[in-house]
Design a protein around this motif. Structure first.
Motif, PDB file in Angstrom:
ATOM      1  N   ALA A   1     -19.094 -28.760  -8.285  1.00 40.08           N
ATOM      2  CA  ALA A   1     -19.924 -29.781  -8.869  1.00 40.08           C
ATOM      3  C   ALA A   1     -21.206 -29.914  -7.979  1.00 40.08           C
ATOM      4  N   CYS A   2     -21.191 -30.037  -6.759  1.00 40.04           N
ATOM      5  CA  CYS A   2     -22.389 -30.452  -6.057  1.00 40.04           C
ATOM      6  C   CYS A   2     -23.276 -29.274  -5.899  1.00 40.04           C
ATOM      7  N   MET A   3     -22.983 -27.996  -5.904  1.00 35.60           N
ATOM      8  CA  MET A   3     -23.683 -26.769  -6.000  1.00 35.60           C
ATOM      9  C   MET A   3     -24.490 -26.898  -7.219  1.00 35.60           C
TER      10      MET A   3
ATOM     11  N   HIS B   1     -25.190 -29.582  -9.064  1.00 34.09           N
ATOM     12  CA  HIS B   1     -26.351 -30.539  -8.865  1.00 34.09           C
ATOM     13  C   HIS B   1     -27.630 -30.022  -8.042  1.00 34.09           C
ATOM     14  N   TYR B   2     -27.390 -29.357  -6.901  1.00 33.56           N
ATOM     15  CA  TYR B   2     -28.395 -28.953  -6.224  1.00 33.56           C
ATOM     16  C   TYR B   2     -29.150 -28.046  -6.800  1.00 33.56           C
ATOM     17  N   LEU B   3     -28.542 -26.995  -7.584  1.00 28.64           N
ATOM     18  CA  LEU B   3     -29.119 -26.132  -8.098  1.00 28.64           C
ATOM     19  C   LEU B   3     -30.365 -26.546  -9.150  1.00 28.64           C
ATOM     20  N   SER B   4     -29.777 -27.579  -9.993  1.00 29.86           N
ATOM     21  CA  SER B   4     -30.667 -28.304 -10.855  1.00 29.86           C
ATOM     22  C   SER B   4     -31.936 -28.833 -10.205  1.00 29.86           C
ATOM     23  N   MET B   5     -31.615 -29.505  -9.201  1.00 30.43           N
ATOM     24  CA  MET B   5     -32.634 -30.184  -8.421  1.00 30.43           C
ATOM     25  C   MET B   5     -33.784 -29.311  -7.840  1.00 30.43           C
ATOM     26  N   SER B   6     -33.210 -28.082  -7.298  1.00 30.23           N
ATOM     27  CA  SER B   6     -34.113 -27.172  -6.630  1.00 30.23           C
ATOM     28  C   SER B   6     -34.889 -26.658  -7.750  1.00 30.23           C
ATOM     29  N   LYS B   7     -34.379 -26.070  -8.912  1.00 29.97           N
ATOM     30  CA  LYS B   7     -35.201 -25.592  -9.807  1.00 29.97           C
ATOM     31  C   LYS B   7     -36.164 -26.654 -10.420  1.00 29.97           C
ATOM     32  N   LYS B   8     -36.001 -27.783 -10.714  1.00 33.80           N
ATOM     33  CA  LYS B   8     -36.831 -28.902 -10.918  1.00 33.80           C
ATOM     34  C   LYS B   8     -38.115 -28.955  -9.975  1.00 33.80           C
TER      35      LYS B   8
ATOM     36  N   LEU C   1     -31.306 -25.204   0.208  1.00 37.43           N
ATOM     37  CA  LEU C   1     -30.597 -24.939   1.619  1.00 37.43           C
ATOM     38  C   LEU C   1     -29.174 -25.766   1.370  1.00 37.43           C
ATOM     39  N   ALA C   2     -29.180 -26.843   0.652  1.00 37.55           N
ATOM     40  CA  ALA C   2     -28.018 -27.494   0.583  1.00 37.55           C
ATOM     41  C   ALA C   2     -26.702 -26.600  -0.035  1.00 37.55           C
ATOM     42  N   GLY C   3     -27.282 -26.103  -1.200  1.00 36.60           N
ATOM     43  CA  GLY C   3     -26.575 -25.113  -1.729  1.00 36.60           C
ATOM     44  C   GLY C   3     -26.041 -23.979  -0.989  1.00 36.60           C
ATOM     45  N   LYS C   4     -26.878 -23.359  -0.367  1.00 37.02           N
ATOM     46  CA  LYS C   4     -26.771 -22.278   0.596  1.00 37.02           C
ATOM     47  C   LYS C   4     -25.719 -22.601   1.623  1.00 37.02           C
ATOM     48  N   TRP C   5     -25.809 -23.966   1.950  1.00 34.06           N
ATOM     49  CA  TRP C   5     -24.665 -24.637   2.959  1.00 34.06           C
ATOM     50  C   TRP C   5     -23.196 -24.337   2.493  1.00 34.06           C
ATOM     51  N   ILE C   6     -23.371 -24.829   1.278  1.00 32.15           N
ATOM     52  CA  ILE C   6     -22.020 -24.955   0.534  1.00 32.15           C
ATOM     53  C   ILE C   6     -21.352 -23.300   0.376  1.00 32.15           C
TER      54      ILE C   6
ATOM     55  N   THR D   1     -29.575 -16.769  -5.066  1.00 35.36           N
ATOM     56  CA  THR D   1     -28.334 -16.165  -4.530  1.00 35.36           C
ATOM     57  C   THR D   1     -27.320 -17.455  -5.140  1.00 35.36           C
ATOM     58  N   ASN D   2     -27.700 -18.710  -4.825  1.00 31.19           N
ATOM     59  CA  ASN D   2     -26.999 -19.941  -5.252  1.00 31.19           C
ATOM     60  C   ASN D   2     -26.421 -19.908  -6.733  1.00 31.19           C
ATOM     61  N   GLU D   3     -27.286 -19.495  -7.562  1.00 33.50           N
ATOM     62  CA  GLU D   3     -27.119 -19.537  -8.881  1.00 33.50           C
ATOM     63  C   GLU D   3     -25.972 -18.198  -9.237  1.00 33.50           C
ATOM     64  N   LYS D   4     -26.006 -17.155  -8.559  1.00 34.48           N
ATOM     65  CA  LYS D   4     -25.372 -16.153  -8.672  1.00 34.48           C
ATOM     66  C   LYS D   4     -23.822 -16.140  -8.395  1.00 34.48           C
ATOM     67  N   TYR D   5     -23.568 -17.171  -7.173  1.00 37.16           N
ATOM     68  CA  TYR D   5     -22.257 -17.359  -6.723  1.00 37.16           C
ATOM     69  C   TYR D   5     -21.545 -18.914  -7.172  1.00 37.16           C
ATOM     70  N   ALA D   6     -22.564 -19.684  -7.692  1.00 37.09           N
ATOM     71  CA  ALA D   6     -22.097 -20.837  -8.151  1.00 37.09           C
ATOM     72  C   ALA D   6     -20.553 -20.983  -8.720  1.00 37.09           C
ATOM     73  N   LYS D   7     -20.347 -20.022  -9.756  1.00 41.51           N
ATOM     74  CA  LYS D   7     -19.116 -20.317 -10.509  1.00 41.51           C
ATOM     75  C   LYS D   7     -18.013 -19.997  -9.707  1.00 41.51           C
ATOM     76  N   SER D   8     -18.072 -19.338  -8.677  1.00 42.05           N
ATOM     77  CA  SER D   8     -16.818 -18.854  -7.525  1.00 42.05           C
ATOM     78  C   SER D   8     -16.425 -19.899  -6.844  1.00 42.05           C
ATOM     79  N   LEU D   9     -17.308 -21.097  -6.785  1.00 48.47           N
ATOM     80  CA  LEU D   9     -16.704 -22.117  -5.979  1.00 48.47           C
ATOM     81  C   LEU D   9     -15.769 -22.934  -6.378  1.00 48.47           C
ATOM     82  N   SER D  10     -14.999 -23.743  -5.647  1.00 55.14           N
ATOM     83  CA  SER D  10     -13.924 -24.649  -6.146  1.00 55.14           C
ATOM     84  C   SER D  10     -14.036 -25.978  -6.643  1.00 55.14           C
TER      85      SER D  10
END
Length: 245
Positions: free
Chosen positions: A120-122, A124-131, A154-159, A217-226
């Motif tokens: 969920a957080c990823m 959120h961060y993806l949406s903001m970073s794209k904006k 970077l917050a997404g990358k950290w996750i 990269t964040n977008e590529k792997y976002a769906k794999s997160l818990s």
């Protein structure tokens, strides 16, 4: 002065403030000289406020010059945390606090960590970073937009790399980038600290390319997160205990 303003606000609204912090660029560590003070707080009402079938306003908003304060009633705050709402999570870990009821907030932070949902957080961060990435196409760009895009990327990358909540303090995430990129970012931070938020700076291709690469990269792997693991019984118990003590 900030504590006095908050105490006066609490007295005026007849609430108790459990926690108040700085949010936004001052908390992240890349404020401009004219950045507002974005204060966020959590409060409770006297018990009889809760003993009603009527829906009541559960936020407080105050705008007074550069004092921008928003508060959430505790029950609303807990509902936001349960959904892994990113601002609600971030505020509890701000490095700048004005009011803190230590025992209650210690437990509230532990609840927040349980509720943290990487996926969920990823998103959120993806949406903001794209904006904010969309604002970086001109020859000159606002450093505010650049840093908002960079921080959320970077917050997404950290996750992805740590599977934990990203640090609120931006500089703590610079371990994720190469040394030459870090040097460039710190130089831009110094420039931002000396110029107002409307300042336009020549495009920094190295950092904009970094942002684009990380977002991809964040977008590529976002769906794999818990997801998160909120404990409803614990949350309800905390609310009852806090309101009745």
């Amino acid at each position: 002065m900030m504590i006095d303003k908050l105490n006066n606000l609490a007295k005026d609204k007849k609430v108790s403030i459990l926690y108040a912090c700085e949010s936004g660029s001052r908390a992240w560590g890349f404020a401009s000289p004219d950045s507002d003070y974005d204060v966020r707080f959590v409060y409770t009402h006297p018990l009889d406020w809760y003993l009603s079938v009527s829906e009541k306003k559960d936020t407080i908003d105050i705008m007074d010059g550069d004092f921008d304060a928003v508060g959430w009633e505790l029950r609303k705050k807990l509902r936001l945390l349960k959904k892994s709402n990113v601002p609600a999570l971030e505020h509890l870990f701000s490095p700048i606090t004005y009011i803190e009821e230590s025992e209650s907030i210690k437990e509230l932070r532990a609840i927040a960590e349980d509720c943290f949902s990487p996926v969920a957080c990823m998103y959120h961060y993806l949406s903001m970073s794209k904006k904010y990435e969309e604002k970086l196409t001109d020859k000159k760009v606002k450093l505010k937009s650049l840093f908002y895009a960079l921080r959320t990327a970077l917050a997404g990358k950290w996750i992805l790399e740590h599977n934990t909540m990203p640090p609120v303090v931006f500089s703590k995430m610079l371990s994720l980038v190469k040394k030459d990129e870090e040097d460039e970012i710190r130089n831009l931070m110094a420039i931002k600290s000396e110029n107002n938020e409307s300042y336009l700076h020549s495009r920094n291709e190295k950092i904009i390319e970094l942002i684009t690469r990380v977002i991809c990269t964040n977008e590529k792997y976002a769906k794999s997160l818990s997801g998160g693991n909120p404990d409803t019984d614990r949350i309800d118990s905390f609310l009852y205990k806090t309101l009745t003590k």
